[in-house]
Scaffold this active site. Structure first.
Site, PDB file in Angstrom:
ATOM      1  N   LYS A  84       0.306  -1.384   0.048  1.00 34.86           N
ATOM      2  CA  LYS A  84      -0.036   0.369   0.256  1.00 34.86           C
ATOM      3  C   LYS A  84       0.767   1.485   0.111  1.00 34.86           C
ATOM      4  O   LYS A  84       0.314   2.110  -0.498  1.00 34.86           O
ATOM      5  CB  LYS A  84      -0.443   0.248   0.684  1.00 34.86           C
TER       6      LYS A  84
ATOM      7  N   LYS B  28      -5.775  -8.315  -8.945  1.00 30.97           N
ATOM      8  CA  LYS B  28      -7.691  -8.720  -7.797  1.00 30.97           C
ATOM      9  C   LYS B  28      -7.936  -7.579  -8.026  1.00 30.97           C
ATOM     10  O   LYS B  28      -8.042  -6.356  -8.695  1.00 30.97           O
ATOM     11  CB  LYS B  28      -7.152  -7.839  -6.290  1.00 30.97           C
TER      12      LYS B  28
ATOM     13  N   LYS C 115     -12.793  -2.509  -4.696  1.00 36.20           N
ATOM     14  CA  LYS C 115     -14.097  -1.678  -5.777  1.00 36.20           C
ATOM     15  C   LYS C 115     -13.132   0.336  -5.799  1.00 36.20           C
ATOM     16  O   LYS C 115     -13.334   1.267  -6.125  1.00 36.20           O
ATOM     17  CB  LYS C 115     -14.674  -1.214  -4.369  1.00 36.20           C
TER      18      LYS C 115
HETATM   19  N1  AQP Z   1     -11.575  -9.525  -5.620  1.00 32.67           N
HETATM   20  C1  AQP Z   1     -11.699  -9.885  -4.465  1.00 32.67           C
HETATM   21  N2  AQP Z   1     -11.727 -11.177  -4.305  1.00 32.67           N
HETATM   22  C2  AQP Z   1     -12.649 -12.352  -3.323  1.00 32.67           C
HETATM   23  N3  AQP Z   1     -12.577 -11.596  -2.278  1.00 32.67           N
HETATM   24  C3  AQP Z   1     -12.550 -10.327  -2.716  1.00 32.67           C
HETATM   25  N4  AQP Z   1     -12.164  -9.568  -1.190  1.00 32.67           N
HETATM   26  C4  AQP Z   1     -12.078  -8.101  -1.737  1.00 32.67           C
HETATM   27  N5  AQP Z   1     -11.703  -8.208  -2.992  1.00 32.67           N
HETATM   28  C5  AQP Z   1     -12.090  -9.631  -3.622  1.00 32.67           C
HETATM   29  C6  AQP Z   1     -13.222  -9.870  -0.058  1.00 32.67           C
HETATM   30  O1  AQP Z   1     -13.820  -8.619   0.544  1.00 32.67           O
HETATM   31  C7  AQP Z   1     -13.308  -8.471   1.886  1.00 32.67           C
HETATM   32  C8  AQP Z   1     -13.511  -7.327   2.520  1.00 32.67           C
HETATM   33  O2  AQP Z   1     -12.374  -6.313   1.597  1.00 32.67           O
HETATM   34  P1  AQP Z   1     -12.258  -4.668   1.812  1.00 32.67           P
HETATM   35  O3  AQP Z   1     -12.952  -4.073   1.675  1.00 32.67           O
HETATM   36  O4  AQP Z   1     -12.309  -4.506   3.218  1.00 32.67           O
HETATM   37  O5  AQP Z   1     -10.417  -4.366   1.265  1.00 32.67           O
HETATM   38  P2  AQP Z   1     -10.195  -5.238   0.180  1.00 32.67           P
HETATM   39  O6  AQP Z   1      -9.554  -6.904   0.192  1.00 32.67           O
HETATM   40  O7  AQP Z   1      -8.842  -4.136   0.577  1.00 32.67           O
HETATM   41  O8  AQP Z   1     -10.943  -4.752  -0.666  1.00 32.67           O
HETATM   42  P3  AQP Z   1     -11.216  -4.159  -2.023  1.00 32.67           P
HETATM   43  O9  AQP Z   1     -12.775  -4.449  -3.022  1.00 32.67           O
HETATM   44  O10 AQP Z   1     -10.066  -3.833  -2.782  1.00 32.67           O
HETATM   45  O11 AQP Z   1     -10.803  -2.588  -1.251  1.00 32.67           O
HETATM   46  P4  AQP Z   1      -9.680  -1.297  -1.616  1.00 32.67           P
HETATM   47  O12 AQP Z   1      -9.926  -0.957  -3.757  1.00 32.67           O
HETATM   48  O13 AQP Z   1     -10.018  -0.700  -0.824  1.00 32.67           O
HETATM   49  O14 AQP Z   1      -8.456  -1.826  -1.132  1.00 32.67           O
HETATM   50  C9  AQP Z   1     -12.543  -9.100   2.544  1.00 32.67           C
HETATM   51  O15 AQP Z   1     -12.852 -10.295   2.615  1.00 32.67           O
HETATM   52  C10 AQP Z   1     -11.727  -9.521   0.760  1.00 32.67           C
HETATM   53  O16 AQP Z   1     -10.528 -10.723   1.276  1.00 32.67           O
END
Ligand code: AQP
Length: 334
Positions: free
Chosen positions: A116, A198, A201
């Site tokens: 990050k 991955k 969002k």
């Molecule tokens: N692409 C993915 N495939 C499977 N699982 C996913 N998760 C996120 N992206 C995928 C799962 O969603 C949960 C919540 O995640 P989070 O919002 O706490 O943070 P993150 O993992 O960083 O999700 P994002 O969407 O990628 O957010 P940003 O863009 O803000 O960093 C977790 O259980 C994660 O495993």
């Protein structure tokens, strides 16, 4: 006969945007199912979201929307505690004590911190660095037995366990040792535009993700634009065909079909038919959730009441742990 005590599970999601198909498959859809088996605490992790700069109005809106989406996806506030992290101040109170019991070297080794900080070189803040301590507080404060973790969070959970063990040894047994809970279908959903990355969002390319609020038309268009390859054969091979394999994973989750069956279904057909079928499976799954989401979000008073009740219920557990910890480390209590 005494009823068997259910194991307690804690899960969180950041309100950094509208949930994607990846969030749904990897987390949200499992949360409703877990309610059958466990005592569940579900947290909208707004404090964690602050480690990356957020637009204040958007963060506020996303936090309420996240709660409404979780309710729409089947979280039942009569069975689970649904709350917003910043509404339970004990998390940050415990965080400080845990920070003082965590070594700089331990935090420096966290790969997510390295990733990050590389992604946001203009904002390598102290919160990003100490994030694992707050995550440890989120878990340990509820004495959670289980924490669902994807690959990216394994290292943080391991650190939470080390912090818990050290605290228990230094003072006296206080925290439950949390175990990772690996869900069976732990598919990691990849970006539709760069299938080796991955789906996230916060990706700046809107074609790379499907949002849970996307219209059928948007979903269809995004899948049609999804990056595949020039072979033209629907076949699973994550190394050489990451785009097609990712679409197969999504289709498999929503139809329950194995890869071999999917390959047979689309043998001799082009990617056009395949992409359309994948998109349709997503549209059909999301339709009832989207209807419920619109209904729930329109009732702001209801969502807010659920969150108030959730925060009160969470605080009843969390405050007890924090008071115990403050007493054990020697903070004067009057
Ligand atoms: N692409 C993915 N495939 C499977 N699982 C996913 N998760 C996120 N992206 C995928 C799962 O969603 C949960 C919540 O995640 P989070 O919002 O706490 O943070 P993150 O993992 O960083 O999700 P994002 O969407 O990628 O957010 P940003 O863009 O803000 O960093 C977790 O259980 C994660 O495993």
């Amino acid at each position: 006969m005494e009823e068997m005590k259910k194991k307690r599970i804690l899960s969180g999601i950041q309100p950094t945007g509208t949930f994607t198909l990846g969030n749904y498959i990897g987390a949200v859809r499992n949360w409703a199912v877990m309610q059958e088996q466990f005592e569940c605490l579900y947290m909208v992790a707004d404090l964690h979201a602050l480690t990356v700069r957020q637009e204040p109005a958007a963060l506020r809106a996303h936090t309420r929307e996240a709660a409404a989406m979780l309710l729409a996806a089947g979280i039942d506030p009569a069975r689970s505690i649904l709350f917003v992290q910043s509404h339970v101040p004990s998390h940050t109170m415990l965080n400080w004590v845990l920070c003082c019991n965590t070594q700089f070297g331990e935090l420096s080794r966290m790969t997510q911190y390295k990733d990050k900080s590389a992604k946001h070189p203009d904002n390598v803040n102290a919160g990003l660095f100490t994030y694992p301590c707050l995550m440890a507080a989120d878990i340990l404060i509820y004495n959670a037995d289980l924490v669902p973790v994807g690959g990216d969070q394994k290292q943080h959970l391991e650190l939470s366990r080390n912090i818990a063990q050290r605290f228990n040894n230094t003072y006296s047994p206080t925290f439950t040792m949390p175990e990772p809970y690996i869900t069976k279908a732990g598919a990691k959903i990849m970006s539709l535009q760069e299938p080796t990355k991955k789906m996230s969002k916060s990706d700046t390319n809107a074609n790379s993700f499907i949002l849970m609020t996307d219209t059928p038309d948007q979903i269809m268009k995004k899948f049609k634009r999804a990056v595949t390859d020039s072979e033209g054969v629907v076949r699973a091979d994550s190394e050489n065909k990451p785009g097609v394999t990712n679409l197969m994973s999504i289709y498999s989750v929503f139809t329950g079909k194995e890869f071999s069956r999917i390959e047979a279904e689309f043998a001799g057909k082009g990617y056009g038919d395949f992409k359309e079928a994948v998109a349709q499976s997503v549209i059909d799954t999301f339709r009832p959730i989207q209807e419920e989401y619109a209904r729930i979000l329109a009732d702001k008073a209801y969502v807010d009441q659920v969150l108030k009740d959730g925060a009160a219920a969470a605080a009843r557990i969390a405050d007890r742990t924090t008071a115990k910890v403050y007493r054990k480390v020697g903070l004067l209590q009057l």
